[in-house]
Design an enzyme around this catalytic site. Structure first.
Site, mmCIF file in Angstrom:
data_model
loop_
_atom_site.group_PDB
_atom_site.id
_atom_site.type_symbol
_atom_site.label_atom_id
_atom_site.label_comp_id
_atom_site.label_asym_id
_atom_site.label_seq_id
_atom_site.Cartn_x
_atom_site.Cartn_y
_atom_site.Cartn_z
ATOM 1 N N ASP A 381 0.857 -1.186 0.000
ATOM 2 C CA ASP A 381 0.000 0.000 0.000
ATOM 3 C C ASP A 381 0.892 1.234 0.000
ATOM 4 O O ASP A 381 1.673 1.442 0.929
ATOM 5 C CB ASP A 381 -0.899 -0.037 1.240
ATOM 6 C CG ASP A 381 -1.799 1.180 1.336
ATOM 7 O OD1 ASP A 381 -1.929 1.902 0.340
ATOM 8 O OD2 ASP A 381 -2.373 1.411 2.429
ATOM 9 N N SER A 431 0.281 -11.117 0.432
ATOM 10 C CA SER A 431 -0.347 -9.858 0.810
ATOM 11 C C SER A 431 -0.562 -9.861 2.311
ATOM 12 O O SER A 431 -0.564 -10.914 2.954
ATOM 13 C CB SER A 431 -1.685 -9.700 0.077
ATOM 14 O OG SER A 431 -2.319 -8.491 0.433
ATOM 15 N N ASN A 432 -0.709 -8.676 2.888
ATOM 16 C CA ASN A 432 -0.822 -8.559 4.335
ATOM 17 C C ASN A 432 -2.075 -7.772 4.708
ATOM 18 O O ASN A 432 -2.032 -6.566 4.902
ATOM 19 C CB ASN A 432 0.429 -7.887 4.900
ATOM 20 C CG ASN A 432 0.399 -7.827 6.424
ATOM 21 O OD1 ASN A 432 -0.415 -8.462 7.061
ATOM 22 N ND2 ASN A 432 1.299 -7.048 6.991
ATOM 23 N N GLY A 456 -3.874 -12.376 7.594
ATOM 24 C CA GLY A 456 -4.726 -11.471 8.353
ATOM 25 C C GLY A 456 -4.056 -11.046 9.654
ATOM 26 O O GLY A 456 -2.959 -11.496 9.999
ATOM 27 N N HIS A 484 -7.223 -22.410 -10.701
ATOM 28 C CA HIS A 484 -7.825 -23.734 -10.673
ATOM 29 C C HIS A 484 -7.649 -24.488 -11.989
ATOM 30 O O HIS A 484 -8.013 -25.667 -12.084
ATOM 31 C CB HIS A 484 -9.322 -23.628 -10.345
ATOM 32 C CG HIS A 484 -9.803 -24.720 -9.451
ATOM 33 N ND1 HIS A 484 -9.180 -25.940 -9.357
ATOM 34 C CD2 HIS A 484 -10.866 -24.785 -8.591
ATOM 35 C CE1 HIS A 484 -9.817 -26.704 -8.495
ATOM 36 N NE2 HIS A 484 -10.845 -26.041 -8.015
ATOM 37 N N ASP A 488 -5.063 -27.761 -7.905
ATOM 38 C CA ASP A 488 -6.285 -28.214 -7.239
ATOM 39 C C ASP A 488 -6.243 -27.800 -5.773
ATOM 40 O O ASP A 488 -5.183 -27.481 -5.220
ATOM 41 C CB ASP A 488 -6.440 -29.732 -7.354
ATOM 42 C CG ASP A 488 -5.216 -30.486 -6.853
ATOM 43 O OD1 ASP A 488 -4.912 -30.387 -5.645
ATOM 44 O OD2 ASP A 488 -4.561 -31.183 -7.664
#
Length: 514
Positions: A381, A431-432, A456, A484, A488
């Site tokens: 960010d 990502s955080n 998270g 996908h 899998d």
């Protein structure tokens, strides 16, 4: 004499070069005065006219008169070259020159923002800026002229491609040591070009020169770099005071999630636009450009890929116990070591067991490439919008090295100074969400990568221990998205389970490090 005077009066421009400032009338009068200090110029002038331009009568009928040969110049449009990575256009961010400025090779012309990074454009010529074709925030497409540069004919001649210059396609793929030795002796390149090659670890003997006589130019170097797939050298940490950080936090800092609506505080560019809208009573149409335009293209490409999302929870009690040691080690190395540094290294170690997750898939999904290097992207960010720089060769780095790279990329992202190398070549992304208070997410793939993870924030929640007692546990939620078409859910679940085991038992990482 009178005939010469009459002839001379037809040449009022001559006094600029051969006569005093009083003009040609005073000058012609000196011929009647033998004591005048200008009594000798009659011989000089008549000699000059008869030698260089013929007799006086011949000069009178000539439309031009010069006391020295004219210096010819040409105006060359300095066009935006293809800077690779499929970039078709850039946004002008800043001009370093103005009309009338003298420039030399490798002088900064302007700074542009591409779809990938900020790039400084430098001059290829020595000359004078005669025109600037774009303003700040204008869009310039590849092949369009940024500026016009007035150069001498000699400079133009030096820039003409040599007849014997080879194109990259004509370069032999295998050469003997003897040939290489001979080529090195004949390399023609300016010192600035040699420095550019040395900084980018480019062997000049392999670069075809397109300048006069096979001379290698800066453009030859940049084209060679963009067209050659080179192995990225292992990161060498540079411990400097500028990378010093504060104490570690419980959240895995650095980075953010790849969606604009998760911003806790809007970036400055977004905030300024919102302020403009609030101050007006009318609807405002804001052009999407710059980094925001990059998000449009990357998210559109990601949405076209069928993906699945897998959620899990990691107990980080034992990881939090390392906070004290992270702080001490960080002080010793002048760097802020966060949990994110540990998570990146742990993720890389598990990728060694699941190489199909560290991979690229081609556009029509007919082949998948398992990547040898772990170039892990970190969704970040910034005040300018979302950026995803990547740390090269994480598999070869220590946790301290990773922390150094995180600090460097964070500073460059904030200043909008990331290079093309920093934002390209990624093989796997993280990502955080926790940095802005989020828990679960549905991270979007960074095509052509096949997997991305989102961590998270850490929450303290009641949980049962192995003895059945209720205890306070620090839980971090984790989300994974996979392509996908080639992955899998079971594969990603097994990858996450292995990573969770290392995170919950950090000591196990010691047994896998090389």
């Amino acid at each position: 004499m009178s005939a010469f005077r009459r002839t001379f009066k037809f040449l009022p421009s001559l006094h600029r070069h051969a006569l005093p400032k009083t003009g040609y009338r005073s000058y012609t009068g000196c011929y009647d005065n033998p004591h005048s200090p200008y009594s000798r110029p009659r011989q000089i002038i008549s000699s000059s006219i008869s030698t260089s331009y013929g007799t006086a009568d011949q000069v009178r009928i000539s439309s031009h008169f010069h006391t020295s040969p004219p210096r010819h110049s040409s105006v060359i449009p300095f066009k935006l070259s293809d800077i690779g990575e499929g970039i078709a256009e850039v946004t002008i961010k800043e001009w370093y020159v103005d009309v009338g400025d003298e420039v030399y090779q490798f002088d900064n012309i302007c700074e542009v923002q591409s779809d990938k990074a900020t790039v400084t454009i430098t001059s290829r010529y020595d000359g004078k800026i005669s025109a600037i074709h774009f303003g700040v925030d204008d869009i310039c497409k590849v092949g369009q002229a940024l500026v016009d540069i007035e150069v001498t004919d000699a400079e133009v001649e030096n820039l003409k491609p040599s007849v014997n210059a080879k194109t990259p396609a004509e370069e032999p793929t295998v050469v003997s040591p003897k040939v290489i030795e001979v080529e090195r002796k004949e390399i023609l390149a300016a010192p600035a070009v040699r420095k550019l090659a040395a900084d980018n670890k480019v062997d000049l003997s392999l670069v075809p020169g397109t300048g006069k006589g096979g001379r290698i130019t800066k453009e030859d170097i940049t084209k060679f770099i963009s067209s050659t797939v080179q192995a990225v050298p292992p990161y060498q940490p540079n411990y400097t005071e500028s990378t010093r950080g504060s104490t570690a936090d419980e959240s895995p800092e650095i980075g953010s999630i790849p969606t604009a609506h998760f911003y806790n505080t809007p970036p400055s560019s977004i905030a300024s636009t919102e302020d403009t809208v609030r101050s007006s009573r009318n609807d405002q149409v804001i052009e999407i450009k710059g980094i925001a335009k990059v998000m449009v293209s990357t998210m559109t490409a990601a949405q076209a890929v069928p993906r699945f999302t897998f959620h899990d929870e990691y107990n980080v009690n034992n990881l939090l116990k390392l906070k004290k040691y992270m702080k001490e080690t960080g002080k010793q190395n002048n760097v802020k070591i966060t949990f994110m540094s540990f998570l990146i290294k742990a993720a890389s170690e598990v990728l060694l067991q699941y190489p199909m997750i560290n991979a690229h898939v081609n556009a029509d999904c007919t082949a998948i490439t398992y990547k040898a290097s772990h170039n892990i992207g970190i969704a970040t960010d910034t005040p300018h919008g979302l950026m995803v720089p990547n740390i090269k060769n994480v598999q070869d780095l220590s946790i301290v090295d990773i922390a150094m790279e995180l600090a460097r990329l964070k500073d460059l992202s904030a200043a909008n100074r990331l290079s093309t190398t920093d934002v390209t070549g990624g093989t796997f992304s993280l990502s955080n969400v926790g940095a802005v208070g989020g828990t679960y997410a549905t991270p979007m793939l960074v095509v052509p990568e096949v997997c991305i993870g989102a961590f998270g924030k850490v929450q303290t929640r009641p949980a049962f221990n192995k003895d059945g007692d209720v205890v306070a546990s620090n839980i971090m939620s984790v989300s994974w998205s996979g392509d996908h078409r080639v992955l899998d859910g079971a594969t990603v679940a097994r990858y996450s389970n292995t990573l969770r085991d290392i995170v919950e038992n950090p000591g196990k990482l010691l047994f896998t490090l090389k």
